[in-house]
Design a protein around this motif. Structure first.
Motif, PDB file in Angstrom:
ATOM      1  N   THR A 250      43.546  62.989  12.181  1.00 31.05           N
ATOM      2  CA  THR A 250      43.339  62.049  11.506  1.00 31.05           C
ATOM      3  C   THR A 250      44.065  60.567  11.612  1.00 31.05           C
ATOM      4  OG1 THR A 250      44.461  62.495   9.624  1.00 31.05           O
ATOM      5  CG2 THR A 250      42.396  63.641   9.938  1.00 31.05           C
ATOM      6  N   GLU A 251      44.842  60.692  12.697  1.00 29.33           N
ATOM      7  CA  GLU A 251      45.911  59.485  12.868  1.00 29.33           C
ATOM      8  C   GLU A 251      45.485  58.749  14.294  1.00 29.33           C
ATOM      9  OE1 GLU A 251      49.628  60.984  10.048  1.00 29.33           O
ATOM     10  OE2 GLU A 251      49.769  60.667  12.334  1.00 29.33           O
ATOM     11  N   THR A 252      45.653  57.566  14.184  1.00 29.79           N
ATOM     12  CA  THR A 252      45.469  56.764  15.529  1.00 29.79           C
ATOM     13  C   THR A 252      46.527  55.468  15.570  1.00 29.79           C
ATOM     14  OG1 THR A 252      44.003  55.637  16.956  1.00 29.79           O
ATOM     15  CG2 THR A 252      43.793  55.073  14.730  1.00 29.79           C
ATOM     16  N   MET A 253      46.932  54.884  16.957  1.00 22.91           N
ATOM     17  CA  MET A 253      47.894  53.832  16.776  1.00 22.91           C
ATOM     18  C   MET A 253      46.956  52.921  17.763  1.00 22.91           C
ATOM     19  SD  MET A 253      51.578  53.624  17.958  1.00 22.91           S
ATOM     20  CE  MET A 253      51.391  54.482  19.630  1.00 22.91           C
ATOM     21  N   VAL A 254      46.922  51.573  17.554  1.00 20.98           N
ATOM     22  CA  VAL A 254      46.284  50.672  18.303  1.00 20.98           C
ATOM     23  C   VAL A 254      47.235  49.533  18.939  1.00 20.98           C
ATOM     24  CG1 VAL A 254      44.273  50.743  16.970  1.00 20.98           C
ATOM     25  CG2 VAL A 254      45.974  49.050  16.242  1.00 20.98           C
ATOM     26  N   ASP A 255      47.121  48.849  20.036  1.00 20.02           N
ATOM     27  CA  ASP A 255      47.777  47.924  20.365  1.00 20.02           C
ATOM     28  C   ASP A 255      47.749  46.460  19.376  1.00 20.02           C
ATOM     29  OD1 ASP A 255      46.117  45.316  21.900  1.00 20.02           O
ATOM     30  OD2 ASP A 255      45.055  47.382  21.850  1.00 20.02           O
ATOM     31  N   ALA A 256      49.023  45.724  19.416  1.00 19.58           N
ATOM     32  CA  ALA A 256      49.004  44.585  18.519  1.00 19.58           C
ATOM     33  C   ALA A 256      48.082  43.644  18.816  1.00 19.58           C
ATOM     34  CB  ALA A 256      50.491  44.100  18.677  1.00 19.58           C
ATOM     35  N   ASP A 257      47.840  43.144  20.194  1.00 23.19           N
ATOM     36  CA  ASP A 257      46.834  42.326  20.462  1.00 23.19           C
ATOM     37  C   ASP A 257      45.492  42.588  19.922  1.00 23.19           C
ATOM     38  OD1 ASP A 257      48.660  40.912  22.001  1.00 23.19           O
ATOM     39  OD2 ASP A 257      47.939  42.091  23.877  1.00 23.19           O
ATOM     40  N   THR A 258      44.924  43.560  19.566  1.00 16.99           N
ATOM     41  CA  THR A 258      43.851  44.116  19.168  1.00 16.99           C
ATOM     42  C   THR A 258      43.977  43.935  17.753  1.00 16.99           C
ATOM     43  OG1 THR A 258      43.082  45.521  21.056  1.00 16.99           O
ATOM     44  CG2 THR A 258      41.852  46.010  18.896  1.00 16.99           C
TER      45      THR A 258
END
Length: 855
Positions: A147-155
């Motif tokens: 249930t966890e995710t990480m995204v890039d800072a630009d997005t």
């Protein structure tokens, strides 16, 4: 040395008159250098990105594609056992399995797409140690569960995402949700891709549809071991030929090649427009030096009288041209760097991030700009320099200008007519070609020959065309209008060259307008005649099964048609083969798209073990109705299919398609190799079109990567796409038109200087400043309209010929965009008015007595 001193003195004495020519050189060189700097910077950005994101050695499936999107929508993968064997190879510091997919869409809680708007991919995968090479976690932590995710800072910045927000990832295997627990920042420039990370087990299950597999394996070399050595050791460990093993350089080069080909298209297209600007600039420079030579006839005559040779006079003018090209090019190189930075800022505003930290100015760029600017300027000045060298001392001392060479004018006219005739013949030949590929070469020759021909015979055409324009336009202005007409006709060669500069840009505008309008009209006409479906559903990605199910269950639909492109190799009865694939569709597609057949009935092609072929395929491979074709499905088995129909390929939609039924496809392709739909069609129940349209829109709200269009939407989308492309081309052509306008300004400014005494006399006998300015403005308008008339006429001829070739590809309607043509023609008059503002103002401010006293 004397020649150099004289040239320097003349150059700086007339620096004001040289300024506009220098600006033309500056703009052209700036466009060339700006293009080179911009594309080199983009290449540097991607090089750094690929180098930072690739491991020392990478192991991937042998058939893996660089875009990571195979036919079935699932990334190619390899078993975890390969990782176990690879990490045992000598020289491995550490090895890890990685999962990556570009065939995904990520949306927020409001179903808004979190991907790039510029076409850059959305990349989903697992967080690995290798990612630390290019990224660092700047907020939160890496994902630790399903249930966890990480995204890039630009997005995160673009879409205002923060820790705790929920994202839904749409993959071919299904949808799944996760909350943001971390944000990672790129250490290098990210050109615009959106990146989301999951833990390894979630990435395998949700992106690959299975556990225990990876899309690739990252290996890091131990101290003292080279990448090439580790590669050989890994090959020995996992077996040669079974998988693709690449060093960091090889992996980066493979990714770079795809980007490089795209960048080459951009670079050469922009350089082509820069070349057009240079071509237009040549006319400006020729006119400038021709007029300067004419105005300095007495001076040149004195130089000849005191002993200067023809070569020295010639050399003097060419040295001035060299100085002009040098200074203009130096400024152009600097302006080009500024232009590149501006383009980078513009791209960043549009969503493609490019950092000025990666600004790349190769040593060759200023050299190319400088050499190109100087060479083009010197070549353009050669004819005026040669003409100056031919002036005899006594003739120069008697006359106010260089004498016209009647013989040279006759030869010029004959050459121009011959070239124009040859070009016209080539255009007629191209229009009658049987194949578009053959006709396009003849069309290109016709365009070049007619363009050169019109440029050469421009002075001959000037007399007749200017008189016609004047009869229609200038008669309303009385004596002032008649004087403007005579001024324009005074030197046909000058008027022809000035008008030709504007003609080139407007000819291309007219040609592209005709082609673009004809494409839209042809496609619209064919849609009206052949498309029977009510709704078309498609996007930039294949339609995932869950979205397809949502379409199928939408209320109010009479039928839904699936449409898939299948990779396959087809072998004809004569042994010849074709690897373009086949199209698998439901039988209802025969209702959705009405295709004419040259043999058989299309509905029969959707029968058991049957298919259709296009008429061009049938002719090329000697296939007739009832023949059996061998079809080898990629990832499946080989089928023997009977040709039940031959479709007419004289169409634009689905030209060359080979149809078979969805059921036939399922018989020869395993379920896990069947690709998602490329596009889907739906038809509403009678009388329920509006309700079905609204229901379809609602069904697809959860899948924003796809668009639902009815026929009017589809036509408008097509029109908008072609319109956007044309607007971009028009924007690039604007540079050539700007240079042409500078040519009109320069011609008028130098003409005013040349006619200083005449202007003084006209003012002395009663002409007012207002009348003088109007005369110069009208002269400018006539020259501009002369160039516009030639350019638009020539461009429409090119466009009409090009449409004849497009008709061979199914685009049969010729449409002349008269509003655009008329608008450009009227706009040319305003261009003429604008170009005359400064010369007219300067003429009006002349002191009458000083002007009369001018020699």
């Amino acid at each position: 040395m004397t020649v150099l001193k004289t040239s320097m003195r003349n150059f700086f004495a007339h620096k004001g008159r040289m300024a506009l020519s220098a600006v033309a050189v500056l703009l052209s060189v700036a466009f060339v250098c700006g293009t080179l700097v911009f594309t080199d910077t983009m290449n540097t950005t991607f090089d750094k990105l690929f180098a930072a994101t690739s491991s020392d050695v990478t192991v991937s499936p042998k058939a893996a594609k660089s875009d990571n999107t195979p036919q079935n929508g699932r990334p190619d993968s390899l078993p975890a056992s390969v990782l176990e064997r690879a990490q045992k190879a000598q020289g491995v510091k550490y090895a890890e399995g990685a999962v990556s997919s570009m065939n995904v869409t990520v949306v927020n809680s409001a179903n808004k797409n979190m991907g790039s708007s510029t076409g850059a991919p959305t990349i989903a995968g697992n967080w690995t140690r290798n990612d630390l090479r290019s990224m660092e976690i700047t907020s939160g932590h890496a994902p630790r569960g399903p249930t966890e995710t990480m995204v890039d800072a630009d997005t995160a910045d673009k879409h205002h995402l923060k820790l705790g927000d929920e994202l839904r990832t749409i993959a071919v295997t299904g949808d799944f949700k996760a909350r943001i627990v971390g944000i990672a920042t790129f250490k290098v420039t990210n050109p615009g891709a959106a990146v989301v990370y999951f833990d390894t087990a979630t990435a395998q299950r949700e992106l690959l549809g299975t556990t225990g597999r990876f899309t690739h394996i990252n290996l890091s070399t131990a101290t003292g071991v080279t990448n090439d050595t580790l590669k050989q050791n890994v090959i020995s460990s996992i077996g040669a030929g079974a998988y693709k093993v690449q060093t960091q350089k090889e992996y980066s080069d493979e990714n770079r090649s795809g980007v490089g080909s795209f960048m080459d298209v951009i670079k050469y297209a922009m350089l082509g427009f820069a070349g057009i600007a240079f071509l237009v600039g040549i006319f400006l420079i020729i006119n400038t030096f021709s007029m300067l030579v004419a105005q300095r006839t007495r001076e040149i005559g004195l130089m000849r009288a005191i002993g200067s040779s023809r070569k020295q006079v010639n050399r003097s003018v060419l040295v001035e041209a060299t100085l002009l090209g040098f200074f203009g090019s130096i400024l152009g190189v600097g302006a080009g760097v500024g232009l590149a930075v501006g383009l980078m800022k513009l791209m960043s505003a549009a969503g493609m991030d490019l950092s000025t930290r990666d600004l790349t100015v190769k040593a060759t760029t200023p050299v190319i700009g400088l050499v190109l600017g100087v060479v083009v300027t010197v070549l353009a000045a050669y004819l005026p320099a040669r003409r100056a060298g031919k002036v005899s001392p006594m003739a120069a001392l008697r006359d106010a200008g260089t004498p016209a060479d009647g013989k040279a004018g006759l030869v010029r006219g004959i050459i121009g007519l011959v070239l124009t005739g040859a070009g016209t013949f080539a255009l007629f030949t191209a229009a009658g070609a049987d194949k578009a590929s053959d006709g396009s070469l003849v069309l290109g020759a016709g365009v070049v020959l007619t363009l050169i021909g019109f440029v050469i015979i421009g002075p001959l055409l000037a007399g007749g065309v200017v008189r016609v324009i004047s009869a229609v336009l200038l008669r309303f202005f009385g004596p002032v209008g008649r004087m403007a007409e005579r001024n324009a006709l005074r030197n046909p060669r000058r008027t022809g060259a000035t008008g030709a500069a504007l003609m080139i840009g407007l000819a291309l505008v007219a040609c592209l307008s005709v082609v673009g309008s004809s494409m839209v009209a042809s496609a619209t006409d064919e849609l009206d005649k052949t498309v029977g479906t009510d709704f078309i559903i498609q996007g930039n990605q294949r339609i995932v099964p869950q979205a397809a199910k949502a379409i199928e269950t939408t209320p109010g639909l009479e039928h839904v048609t699936h449409y898939r492109d299948i990779e396959a190799k087809i072998v004809a009865p004569d042994g010849s083969s074709d690897g373009d694939g086949v199209t698998a569709a439901d039988p209802t597609y025969a209702q959705d798209l009405h295709r004419k057949t040259t043999a058989g009935e299309l509905t029969a092609a959707y029968g058991k073990d049957s298919m259709s072929v296009g008429s061009k395929f049938a002719t090329k491979h000697h296939v007739k109705l009832g023949d059996t074709l061998t079809v080898a499905f990629k990832g499946g088995s080989t089928a023997k299919l009977k040709v039940a129909a031959i479709t007419d390929d004289n169409v634009a939609i689905d030209q060359g398609a080979r149809y078979l039924s969805t059921e036939t496809m399922r018989k020869y392709l395993p379920a896990d190799r069947i690709p998602p739909d490329q596009i889907m069609f739906a038809s509403a129940k009678s009388g329920q079109e509006k309700q079905a349209y609204a229901a379809l829109k609602k069904s697809m709200e959860q899948y924003p990567q796809y668009q639902v269009r009815d026929q009017s939407d589809y036509k408008q989308e097509l029109k908008d796409q072609i319109g956007q492309l044309l607007n971009m081309v028009y924007g690039l052509l604007a540079l050539a038109i700007v240079v042409a306008v500078l040519g009109v300004i320069n011609t008028l400014a130098l003409s005013v200087v040349e006619r200083t005494r005449e202007i003084g006399l006209m003012r002395a006998i009663g002409m007012s400043r207002r009348q003088l300015r109007r005369m110069i403005r009208l002269e400018s308008v006539v020259i501009a309209l002369f160039g516009a008339l030639l350019g638009l006429g020539l461009g429409m001829g090119w466009g009409a010929t090009a449409q004849k070739l497009l008709a061979l590809e199914g685009l049969k309607v010729l449409e002349i965009p008269w509003p655009t043509i008329i608008g450009v023609f009227i706009g040319s008059a305003f261009v003429g008015l604008f170009a005359a503002l400064i010369p007219a103002f300067r003429a009006g401010r002349m002191n009458v007595l000083n002007a009369i006293a001018t020699d």
